[in-house]
Structure formats: C-alpha cells, structure tokens
Design an enzyme around this catalytic site. Sequence first.
Site, PDB file in Angstrom:
ATOM      1  N   GLU A  41       0.839  -1.210   0.000  1.00  0.00           N
ATOM      2  CA  GLU A  41       0.000   0.000   0.000  1.00  0.00           C
ATOM      3  C   GLU A  41       0.865   1.248   0.000  1.00  0.00           C
ATOM      4  O   GLU A  41       1.777   1.383   0.826  1.00  0.00           O
ATOM      5  CB  GLU A  41      -0.898  -0.002   1.231  1.00  0.00           C
ATOM      6  CG  GLU A  41      -2.284  -0.516   0.914  1.00  0.00           C
ATOM      7  CD  GLU A  41      -3.277  -0.024   1.940  1.00  0.00           C
ATOM      8  OE1 GLU A  41      -3.793   1.097   1.763  1.00  0.00           O
ATOM      9  OE2 GLU A  41      -3.482  -0.752   2.922  1.00  0.00           O
ATOM     10  N   ASP A  70       9.416   4.830  -6.667  1.00  0.00           N
ATOM     11  CA  ASP A  70       8.139   5.536  -6.740  1.00  0.00           C
ATOM     12  C   ASP A  70       8.359   6.755  -7.618  1.00  0.00           C
ATOM     13  O   ASP A  70       9.275   7.544  -7.386  1.00  0.00           O
ATOM     14  CB  ASP A  70       7.612   5.943  -5.368  1.00  0.00           C
ATOM     15  CG  ASP A  70       6.107   6.187  -5.440  1.00  0.00           C
ATOM     16  OD1 ASP A  70       5.358   5.237  -5.722  1.00  0.00           O
ATOM     17  OD2 ASP A  70       5.675   7.342  -5.249  1.00  0.00           O
ATOM     18  N   SER A  71       7.531   6.876  -8.627  1.00  0.00           N
ATOM     19  CA  SER A  71       7.795   7.906  -9.623  1.00  0.00           C
ATOM     20  C   SER A  71       6.496   8.494 -10.137  1.00  0.00           C
ATOM     21  O   SER A  71       5.420   8.002  -9.827  1.00  0.00           O
ATOM     22  CB  SER A  71       8.625   7.308 -10.765  1.00  0.00           C
ATOM     23  OG  SER A  71       8.126   6.043 -11.130  1.00  0.00           O
ATOM     24  N   TYR A 155       2.943   8.222 -19.345  1.00  0.00           N
ATOM     25  CA  TYR A 155       2.692   9.524 -19.971  1.00  0.00           C
ATOM     26  C   TYR A 155       3.723   9.839 -21.071  1.00  0.00           C
ATOM     27  O   TYR A 155       3.719  10.951 -21.608  1.00  0.00           O
ATOM     28  CB  TYR A 155       2.743  10.626 -18.912  1.00  0.00           C
ATOM     29  CG  TYR A 155       1.734  10.460 -17.790  1.00  0.00           C
ATOM     30  CD1 TYR A 155       0.465  11.036 -17.888  1.00  0.00           C
ATOM     31  CD2 TYR A 155       2.043   9.749 -16.639  1.00  0.00           C
ATOM     32  CE1 TYR A 155      -0.470  10.897 -16.867  1.00  0.00           C
ATOM     33  CE2 TYR A 155       1.115   9.598 -15.599  1.00  0.00           C
ATOM     34  CZ  TYR A 155      -0.133  10.172 -15.723  1.00  0.00           C
ATOM     35  OH  TYR A 155      -1.055  10.038 -14.707  1.00  0.00           O
ATOM     36  N   HIS A 181      14.345  10.362 -15.642  1.00  0.00           N
ATOM     37  CA  HIS A 181      14.348  10.545 -14.186  1.00  0.00           C
ATOM     38  C   HIS A 181      14.879   9.299 -13.486  1.00  0.00           C
ATOM     39  O   HIS A 181      15.634   9.380 -12.530  1.00  0.00           O
ATOM     40  CB  HIS A 181      12.929  10.879 -13.717  1.00  0.00           C
ATOM     41  CG  HIS A 181      11.862  10.005 -14.317  1.00  0.00           C
ATOM     42  ND1 HIS A 181      11.788   9.759 -15.667  1.00  0.00           N
ATOM     43  CD2 HIS A 181      10.850   9.290 -13.765  1.00  0.00           C
ATOM     44  CE1 HIS A 181      10.778   8.951 -15.917  1.00  0.00           C
ATOM     45  NE2 HIS A 181      10.195   8.647 -14.777  1.00  0.00           N
TER      46      HIS A 181
HETATM   47  O1  LIG Z   1       5.414   8.243 -18.953  1.00  0.00           O
HETATM   48  C1  LIG Z   1       5.976   7.815 -17.971  1.00  0.00           C
HETATM   49  N1  LIG Z   1       7.300   7.492 -18.046  1.00  0.00           N
HETATM   50  C2  LIG Z   1       8.023   7.090 -17.008  1.00  0.00           C
HETATM   51  O2  LIG Z   1       9.212   6.803 -17.121  1.00  0.00           O
HETATM   52  C3  LIG Z   1       7.315   6.983 -15.776  1.00  0.00           C
HETATM   53  N2  LIG Z   1       7.699   6.649 -14.551  1.00  0.00           N
HETATM   54  C4  LIG Z   1       6.600   6.717 -13.794  1.00  0.00           C
HETATM   55  N3  LIG Z   1       5.536   7.117 -14.523  1.00  0.00           N
HETATM   56  C5  LIG Z   1       4.138   7.305 -14.107  1.00  0.00           C
HETATM   57  O3  LIG Z   1       4.057   7.287 -12.730  1.00  0.00           O
HETATM   58  C6  LIG Z   1       3.418   6.094 -12.273  1.00  0.00           C
HETATM   59  C7  LIG Z   1       4.272   5.483 -11.213  1.00  0.00           C
HETATM   60  O4  LIG Z   1       3.527   5.161 -10.071  1.00  0.00           O
HETATM   61  P1  LIG Z   1       4.203   4.162  -9.057  1.00  0.00           P
HETATM   62  O5  LIG Z   1       5.596   4.612  -8.792  1.00  0.00           O
HETATM   63  O6  LIG Z   1       3.330   3.921  -7.913  1.00  0.00           O
HETATM   64  O7  LIG Z   1       4.327   2.826  -9.929  1.00  0.00           O
HETATM   65  P2  LIG Z   1       3.249   1.734 -10.319  1.00  0.00           P
HETATM   66  O8  LIG Z   1       2.078   1.766  -9.374  1.00  0.00           O
HETATM   67  O9  LIG Z   1       2.958   1.862 -11.761  1.00  0.00           O
HETATM   68  O10 LIG Z   1       4.081   0.394 -10.078  1.00  0.00           O
HETATM   69  P3  LIG Z   1       4.816  -0.070  -8.704  1.00  0.00           P
HETATM   70  O11 LIG Z   1       6.285   0.164  -8.912  1.00  0.00           O
HETATM   71  O12 LIG Z   1       4.281   0.753  -7.585  1.00  0.00           O
HETATM   72  O13 LIG Z   1       4.513  -1.523  -8.582  1.00  0.00           O
HETATM   73  C8  LIG Z   1       3.383   5.174 -13.481  1.00  0.00           C
HETATM   74  O14 LIG Z   1       2.320   4.250 -13.421  1.00  0.00           O
HETATM   75  C9  LIG Z   1       3.270   6.155 -14.608  1.00  0.00           C
HETATM   76  O15 LIG Z   1       1.944   6.580 -14.699  1.00  0.00           O
HETATM   77  C10 LIG Z   1       5.960   7.292 -15.748  1.00  0.00           C
HETATM   78  N4  LIG Z   1       5.289   7.689 -16.824  1.00  0.00           N
HETATM   79 MG   LIG Z   2       2.445   1.995  -7.402  1.00  0.00          MG
END
Ligand SMILES: O=c1[nH]c(=O)c2ncn([C@@H]3O[C@H](COP(=O)(O)OP(=O)(O)OP(=O)(O)O)[C@@H](O)[C@H]3O)c2[nH]1
Ligand SMILES: [Mg+2]
Length: 203
Positions: A41, A70-71, A155, A181
Amino acid sequence: MKEVIIATKNPGKAKEFEHIFASRGITVRTLLDFPEIADVEETGTTFEENAILKAEAVSRLLNKMVIGDDSGLIVDALDGRPGIYSARYAGEHKNDQENTDKVLRELAGVSEADRTARFYCALAVALPNQEVITVSGTCEGRILEERRGSNGFGYDPVFYVPEKGLAMAELPSSEKNKISHRANALKKLDTVLDSILERANQS
Ligand SMILES: O=c1[nH]c(=O)c2ncn([C@@H]3O[C@H](COP(=O)(O)OP(=O)(O)OP(=O)(O)O)[C@@H](O)[C@H]3O)c2[nH]1
Ligand SMILES: [Mg+2]
C-alpha cells in the site's frame, strides 16, 4: 551472478531497470517474478516515503537487498498533479491511457509556455538490518497537446523532451534510459551500488 530485486509490478519500469542494469552485468528480478507477493500500500505523502514502503516491505519478506521505485509526473499548471497519484490519476484501475487523457483534458487551453512539467523518480535501497538509502532524479519537459510515438509507457507519448526535440515515447529505449528521471536517480546510486551489491550478494 550479480542480481538486484526491484519492488515493482510495473512492466514498463521493469524493462527499463533490466536494460540499465544489463549494461553493468547485473540481472534484475521484479515482483512480476514473485506473483505471490501482494501489492504494497502506497500510503506515503512523498515519492520517497512510498519508495521506502515498497523497498522495506519486500526486503523484509525476502530478507534481501531490494530497490523500490516511486515515480510520477509533476505538471506545473496543475499545481504538481498528478504527482504521487500518477499511476491512479483516472482511477484505482491504473490505466495509462485514461491517466494521460485526464492530464490532456485538464491542460486544454493552456499555452505551450505554461505546459512545463517534470518526471520525478525516488529510489529507496533497503538492506536487511541497515538504514535505507534514498536518491532521486528528475527529467524536465513539457506536456504536448497530442500523443507522439509508441515507446516507453505511462505519460511518455505526451511528454516532450526539449533537449532531444522529441516526445519521450519517440525516443528509443537506449536514449530514454540515458536521460530519464529513473536513469538520473540510478546515476546517484553508482558510487554506492557496487559495495551494496557485494554485501547483498554475500548475505
Ligand atoms: O510516462 C511515464 N514514463 C516514465 O518513465 C514513468 N515513470 C513513472 N511514470 C508514471 O508514474 C506512475 C508510477 O507510479 P508508481 O511509482 O506507484 O508505480 P506503479 O504503481 O505503476 O508500479 P509499482 O512500482 O508501484 O509496482 C506510473 O504508473 C506512470 O503513470 C511514468 N510515466
Ligand atoms: Mg504503485
């Protein structure tokens, strides 16, 4: 063989980590290889807090070194949204297409000069019984009015990278993985990663 475990279920991130670490002779495993591990979570209020939550939870379960990522996308004209909610911006079902549509909708009528944005990536390295390490990296750009390109994920089709004159999704992965990033955050781990890996592979 050197190996790192990344606490992610996102296939787009997994591919990028595999690519970046392969050049160092390091094999990557992700939670896609451990389907029995439940979602962690993301209750933090910052990218760093969420990266730590993911890394520590999985490190405790596997008793190994684990990196959490986390990104997300920070859009200035949207007061920093979608930010830490980037994955779920259009709903809990996490749909990249819908998330991107929502950002485009919210930016309708905003001029090119005011569409500045950045990707942000926090990485947390958790080792059993040791202090967690965090680093972060950014990538500056602008939100396009329409999608361009089909590489990458999330994105990327609407994120214009001025230094390349292309959308992120128009860059081959080898190029994205030099300037993203995620790559910029990983560069900050460079100096410590070798010694961390040595310790991790000994334990
Ligand atoms: O165009 C993009 N290029 C990238 O390089 C990138 N990096 C992150 N993101 C966005 O940010 C969310 C992360 O959310 P987040 O860190 O919670 O990850 P997630 O939930 O997808 O997977 P998990 O690592 O948590 O299992 C992702 O789903 C994307 O929407 C990106 N979008
Ligand atoms: Mg996530």
